[in-house]
Every structure is written in structure tokens, then in C-alpha cells.
Enzyme design. Structure first.
Site, mmCIF file in Angstrom:
data_model
loop_
_atom_site.group_PDB
_atom_site.id
_atom_site.type_symbol
_atom_site.label_atom_id
_atom_site.label_comp_id
_atom_site.label_asym_id
_atom_site.label_seq_id
_atom_site.Cartn_x
_atom_site.Cartn_y
_atom_site.Cartn_z
ATOM 1 N N GLU A 114 63.203 41.457 58.544
ATOM 2 C CA GLU A 114 62.121 42.546 57.802
ATOM 3 C C GLU A 114 63.040 43.806 57.297
ATOM 4 O O GLU A 114 64.327 44.297 58.004
ATOM 5 C CB GLU A 114 61.293 43.009 58.849
ATOM 6 N N GLU A 181 53.990 42.253 52.128
ATOM 7 C CA GLU A 181 52.764 42.422 53.139
ATOM 8 C C GLU A 181 52.234 43.757 52.813
ATOM 9 O O GLU A 181 52.857 44.838 53.135
ATOM 10 C CB GLU A 181 53.150 42.163 54.529
#
Length: 278
Positions: A114, A181
């Protein structure tokens, strides 16, 4: 089994990519039977399966354990595994040790990390070592404390431009795909158009190259509420509770087990056991 090359072709041909999380053997087996293109063993297992409040407590050992189970259930599906919190925010050498363990011990085909910034060098380092990497931008759950909660990212022009720059850097570093996201659908579409690698959206609208959802959210299993971006396609939770409740009732009232669920001895053995008395 589909590979990185297949996913690139799917993007080029406009065929949406399907990704679903799985955390154990049965969920992986069902995902493969349903012909999902990719399986993500997400560190979301910490909240969904292990009952933590966040993904932070999840360890490398947890990811290896669950990925091994998924691999046994989905032998013909491309599997991406999350590198958990702080397993790659260390030295590049320590990052490699963690990455090598996950890949070698679990059988994952790619790892997901991430963020951008220092993570860009991590993507490049792992890629150069021959480990495929999926990047993840937008709402990054491991950094939710820094982001101020589970909020949509890139809503203003300035932060949107930053996400576009970061997405390009991830691709340049060698990422094979990018998860987006909780970003505005207009931004997700723009990023998808500017990248050659596939974008996989979760709360990123329709104009990305693929979609990912959490297995338990999709089938309404063990979840109390779901995010706005989730569509629940079925609800197994109600049926499971109904079945367990019926089991409890039948045990309490001695309806279960019936004779057909039990084993018996031959009559002569019973006579011998009871000393000729029954």
C-alpha cells in the site's frame, strides 16, 4: 491459470478483471469454481476472520498461514497476497526477507503493498528480484490512522493530481497492477486511461479495468454493515443462523441425533456386552 500477460491483454481488449478476497480453503475453492480471475488474500482477514479492529495486528505468519490454505483450495487461480503492516516499512533487506518468506512458504504469485513515497523503491526492489507486485493507492487501510479514518481520497484537484502522479510512479517502478480504493470514479477513470497496467477498483466506480470485493461482504457472511461501494449478491448469514438455531433446538429437545445418525452393534455383541441382560 491467468498470468500478468493475460491481465494486460484483458485491459487492452476491454475485458473487466474479477478479483475476490479469500482467506481459507473453502472460500478459495468456491471462488475458483466461480471462475474468478484473481484471488486476493488480503490483510483484511484480520478484521473479517480474526476479529481485530483493524489490519494492523496481522503478521507475516498470518498471511503465510492463510495463503497456504487458499493455495490448496485454488490451485489454478492467480493469487495475490498482502504484505502486512510494517513488514515492508523497514530496510529493503528486511523487506526482502519478509517478501521471500511469503512467496516461498505460501505459494503466492504476487504481493500487494500500500501507498507511494518510500514504497515506490520497495516496488522496484521486489520487482527487480523477480517478485511481481500489485500497488494499492487511495484509501490504504494500513494507514487509516494517518488518513483520518475510512474516507474517500482524491476528492479535490490537488490530491487527485498527487494520486495520478503516484499511480504513474507505481507503474514505472514495475507494478503489474494497481488497486484503487475509495476514490472518485472520475479520478479512477483518468488514472486507468493513463496507465498501461490494469487498475482494480474497490469503491472506484465502473471505469476501471477490474473490480475487487471482500468475500464476506459479497455474500453477507459474518458482517454487520458494509461500505457504500459493496453490493451484496446473496445472504448466507441468515441461513447459517437459522440452521444453527434449529440444531440447538433439536439437541435440547432430543430430536437429534436420530437412529439414522447413529451406529449400532450386532445383537449378539450387545448380549455379550450386557452379560445376557438387556
Amino acid at each position: 491459470m491467468k498470468t500478468k500477460t493475460d491481465f494486460l491483454k484483458m485491459k487492452e481488449q476491454g475485458e473487466p478483471i474479477t478479483m475476490l478476497t479469500a482467506y481459507d480453503y473453502p472460500s478459495a475453492k468456491l471462488a475458483e469454481e466461480a471462475e474468478v480471475d484473481m484471488i486476493l488474500v488480503g490483510d483484511s482477514l484480520g478484521m473479517v476472520v480474526l476479529g481485530y479492529d483493524s489490519t494492523v495486528p496481522v503478521t507475516v505468519e498470518d498471511m503465510i498461514h492463510h495463503t497456504k490454505a487458499v493455495r490448496r483450495g485454488a490451485k489454478e487461480t492467480f493469487i495475490v497476497t498482502d504484505m502486512p503492516f510494517m513488514s515492508y516499512h523497514v530496510s529493503l533487506q528486511e523487506t526482502m526477507v519478509n517478501a521471500r518468506r511469503i512467496v516461498q512458504e505460501s505459494g503466492a504469485h504476487a504481493l500487494k503493498v500500500e501507498g507511494a513515497g518510500e514504497v515506490i523503491s520497495t516496488i522496484q526492489y521486489l520487482t527487480n528480484a523477480g517478485i511481481p507486485v500489485v500497488a494499492h493507492l487511495g484509501l490504504t487501510p494500513q494507514s487509516v490512522g494517518v488518513l483520518g479514518g475510512y474516507k474517500v481520497q482524491g476528492k479535490d484537484a490537488e490530491s487527485a493530481k498527487k494520486l495520478i502522479e503516484d499511480a504513474k510512479k507505481c507503474e514505472e517502478a514495475g507494478a503489474i497492477a494497481l488497486v484503487l480504493e475509495c476514490v472518485p470514479m472520475q479520478l479512477a477513470e483518468l488514472i486507468s486511461e493513463q496507465l498501461t497496467i490494469p487498475t482494480i477498483g474497490i469503491g472506484a466506480g465502473q471505469k476501471v479495468d477490474g473490480q475487487v470485493l471482500v468475500y464476506h461482504d459479497l455474500i453477507s457472511y459474518g458482517v454487520n454493515r458494509v461500505p457504500k461501494f459493496v453490493k451484496q449478491y446473496t445472504s448466507v448469514q441468515e441461513e447459517i443462523v437459522r440452521g444453527i438455531s434449529q440444531y440447538v433446538t433439536e439437541v435440547k429437545t432430543r430430536q437429534f441425533p436420530e437412529e439414522k445418525h447413529s451406529f449400532t452393534m450386532k445383537e449378539e455383541e450387545c448380549l455379550s456386552l450386557y452379560g445376557g441382560k438387556q
